[in-house]
Design an enzyme around this catalytic site. Structure first.
Site, short mmCIF file in Angstrom:
data_model
loop_
_atom_site.label_atom_id
_atom_site.label_comp_id
_atom_site.label_asym_id
_atom_site.label_seq_id
_atom_site.Cartn_x
_atom_site.Cartn_y
_atom_site.Cartn_z
N LYS B 59 -27.62 -40.99 29.05
CA LYS B 59 -26.96 -40.94 30.36
C LYS B 59 -26.25 -39.60 30.56
CE LYS B 59 -22.99 -43.53 28.56
NZ LYS B 59 -21.60 -43.46 29.04
N ARG B 155 -13.51 -53.36 30.99
CA ARG B 155 -14.25 -52.53 31.91
C ARG B 155 -15.31 -53.44 32.52
NH1 ARG B 155 -16.63 -47.02 29.45
NH2 ARG B 155 -18.28 -48.49 28.92
N TYR B 274 -4.32 -14.78 35.43
CA TYR B 274 -3.66 -15.39 36.58
C TYR B 274 -2.28 -15.93 36.23
CZ TYR B 274 -8.04 -15.17 39.17
OH TYR B 274 -9.15 -14.74 39.83
N MET B 326 -12.56 -18.39 36.16
CA MET B 326 -13.83 -19.05 36.46
C MET B 326 -15.02 -18.44 35.71
SD MET B 326 -15.53 -19.75 40.21
CE MET B 326 -14.61 -21.15 40.78
#
Lengths: 386, 386
Positions: B59, B155, B274, B326
């Site tokens: 998956k 779940r 940053y 990024m």
């Protein structure tokens, strides 16, 4: 059971990228992208930055949303003619869709990408003496590169000691001088003026006649001095508040929702999720929603994040309990009446935007957006620009 | 400058998925996937779980690595005949490559996916009374679904109160009974026995003749009682240590590296990245490495993570300083002699595996792996299985 409810939600405002979406929204999460708001944001920012040219940053697959779609929209609906990508392979994807545009490549050029630069007339941003040397050995006719200079971020860029070594011929090779701000999302941060001063010094000293670009979309809000000749609009265009010292002037462009697969009782004393990090102190009611970190939802939202449900026209807020797993989150819906299997849980929408989910996840909106868009399991619904 | 160094690194051990890779590894990050180790891990786990059947969990695009490639490899090189995916659209991708295999869909079935279930004979895992009702209305001939029962994770799954309402016909509709452990990575956690007891009670009470599956790869290490008739091998197969109370028995299957774009002096007093979260207390030397959170590197590695460099055959460790951005990370290479532009920084490799980078990032290896594999900017290099 009410598996059909979701369909109406989906059909109302959106046109479909995938025809399958019409009957399909029961197990898969959905990512809606509002291109009309994207264009509105771009135009508003362009106005704020005017007379500087408004370039669009579509690197990282347009922050995950789809570089082709975003570039084509801005090119055709907003006449954007300058794009920034990080890598040449990203430029390759958008070049055919924006034939008259300039495409700047921030990570520069190497042996790998030479052919792409040549084929698509991409413009490299050259940030180091080594890369300049490489460029001189492989110069492509008709392309004038950009030089990146370092003004305080201490990331990519020529340092003063590098600039001093350039001869007149080298200094004249470029079409633009570029730098990047470190703290432009904090209006009064000392770094802003410090970097602007450094940038102006370098311009006067080495590139007195060259057009210049210093600011991304956070810097665009700092005034004309910071906008120079071109701004590079990224985050704010995608709806992120890059000026968080005031209310967001941008419109939200994405909605993320996922269907409720199951609603169940959680008896007092029971645990929830991996490593049993939540224990019910009282009897609760829970919903299992079909989205997880495999879909780009930050796992740091475990026991912290929120899911919103619109029931009978009223918005309700539910807390994520236990750990976010790969395909599901569990949330406490004890106080939400009439919620049904098949209803939609909203993870990002106009009232709980990327900025808010990022804050709850302990990171920045840029990272959340960049992750969400990369999930191939989303049903993608695109509201086109008018 | 030494932009050529990386090429040798790349050419040595790997065959190429992309021909472009041969001359291309100067600006883009690289993801290497060792399918030989994947197969070795699968076979070792199969042995541990034997005589239980060893299903493979692919998956989330095989945890990001590429579901088609992983499924095809396990099918052809290890005779795997049982696969688990989360969504039917994931089953669609692997079904043609594993024609004789059973493909189980964990998130179940809905209006959306009915056609895919029918076309590819996918087997839904049914986890709620509502979905069972849906199945009864849309039953597909020749498919016997799996029933998921809740044993403590809280779940997806039928609760006891749901099971009590099933009639004999409904109880006989299924081919397998499934549940999932919450704390199987902690050998002595009380939840393990608690869930096993609950599972055995449900089996005896409602599904005395049905084969059963309880464990993923963490549960497979807990002994035969937990392996039941089938185990669902995911994380451990991908090299993650799902039994962290002892040394990892699995082999690492991925390497992530990125080129050094620039090396520069960082003067005492300067800030990095940053928001200026790192300040140099002494003169330092830094390297800018071409990978960032846009490539799936967790931003939580800011000021914490590590990059490794092999210089002259010796491994060196450098600390990430400032925020991960990024497209780039900045690291302190003051103590690494002879590092050059074009050299490779390693983010994940045999000596600093997914488990280690996840620990430093404050999350789990599953999330890191799931993110890294989704980056389309990676040059992907595949070492095929023998």
């Amino acid at each position: 059971m009410n598996m059909g409810v979701g369909v109406n939600h989906v059909l109302k405002p959106f046109n479909y990228e995938e025809i399958i979406a019409v009957m399909s929204i029961f197990t898969r999460p959905v990512l809606q992208i509002n291109l009309d708001n994207l264009v509105a944001n771009y135009k508003k920012l362009r106005e704020i930055a005017s007379p500087a040219v408004a370039a669009a940053v579509v690197k990282d697959n347009a922050y995950g949303l789809g570089a082709e779609m975003v570039a084509e929209t801005l090119y055709n609906k907003a006449d954007c003619r300058n794009f920034f990508v990080a890598h040449a392979v990203e430029g390759e994807r958008i070049a055919p869709l924006a034939p008259a545009a300039k495409i700047f490549v921030l990570q520069g050029i190497g042996d790998d990408s030479l052919a792409l630069f040549e084929k698509y007339k991409l413009i490299p941003v050259i940030a180091s003496p080594e890369m300049l040397q490489f460029w001189k050995e492989h110069e492509i006719k008709g392309i004038k590169p950009v030089i990146q200079v370092e003004t305080g971020l201490n990331r990519l860029g020529f340092r003063l000691e590098d600039l001093e070594k350039l001869n007149a011929g080298e200094l004249n090779m470029f079409s633009f001088v570029l730098s990047h701000l470190a703290c432009a999302d904090e209006k009064d941060h000392f770094m802003n003026q410090h970097q602007l001063d450094n940038f102006n010094f370098i311009r006067q000293q080495y590139f007195p006649k060259l057009p210049a670009t210093l600011s991304a979309s956070d810097g665009a809000f700092l005034g004309a001095d910071f906008c120079c000749d071109m701004v590079r609009l990224g985050a704010a265009m995608y709806g992120i508040n890059t000026a968080p010292y005031r209310l967001n002037q941008m419109q939200n462009i994405i909605t993320v929702k996922a269907p409720v697969l199951q609603i169940a009782n959680l008896p007092k004393g029971d645990f929830v999720g991996y490593s049993a990090t939540y224990r019910a102190a009282t009897n609760r009611r829970i919903a299992i929603v079909s989205i997880g970190y495999g879909d780009g939802l930050p796992r740091s939202l475990s026991n912290v994040g929120k899911v919103f449900f619109n029931v009978c026209g009223k918005w309700n807020e539910a807390r994520i309990i236990g750990r976010v797993s790969m395909d599901n989150v569990i949330c406490d819906v004890t106080c939400i009446d009439n919620l049904q299997v098949g209803d939609w849980g909203y993870l990002v929408f106009d009232e709980y935007t990327l900025d808010e989910i990022a804050r709850d996840a302990g990171t920045i909106s840029y990272e959340v957006l960049s992750r969400l868009g990369k999930n191939p399991r989303f049903v993608r619904e695109i509201l086109p620009a008018k």
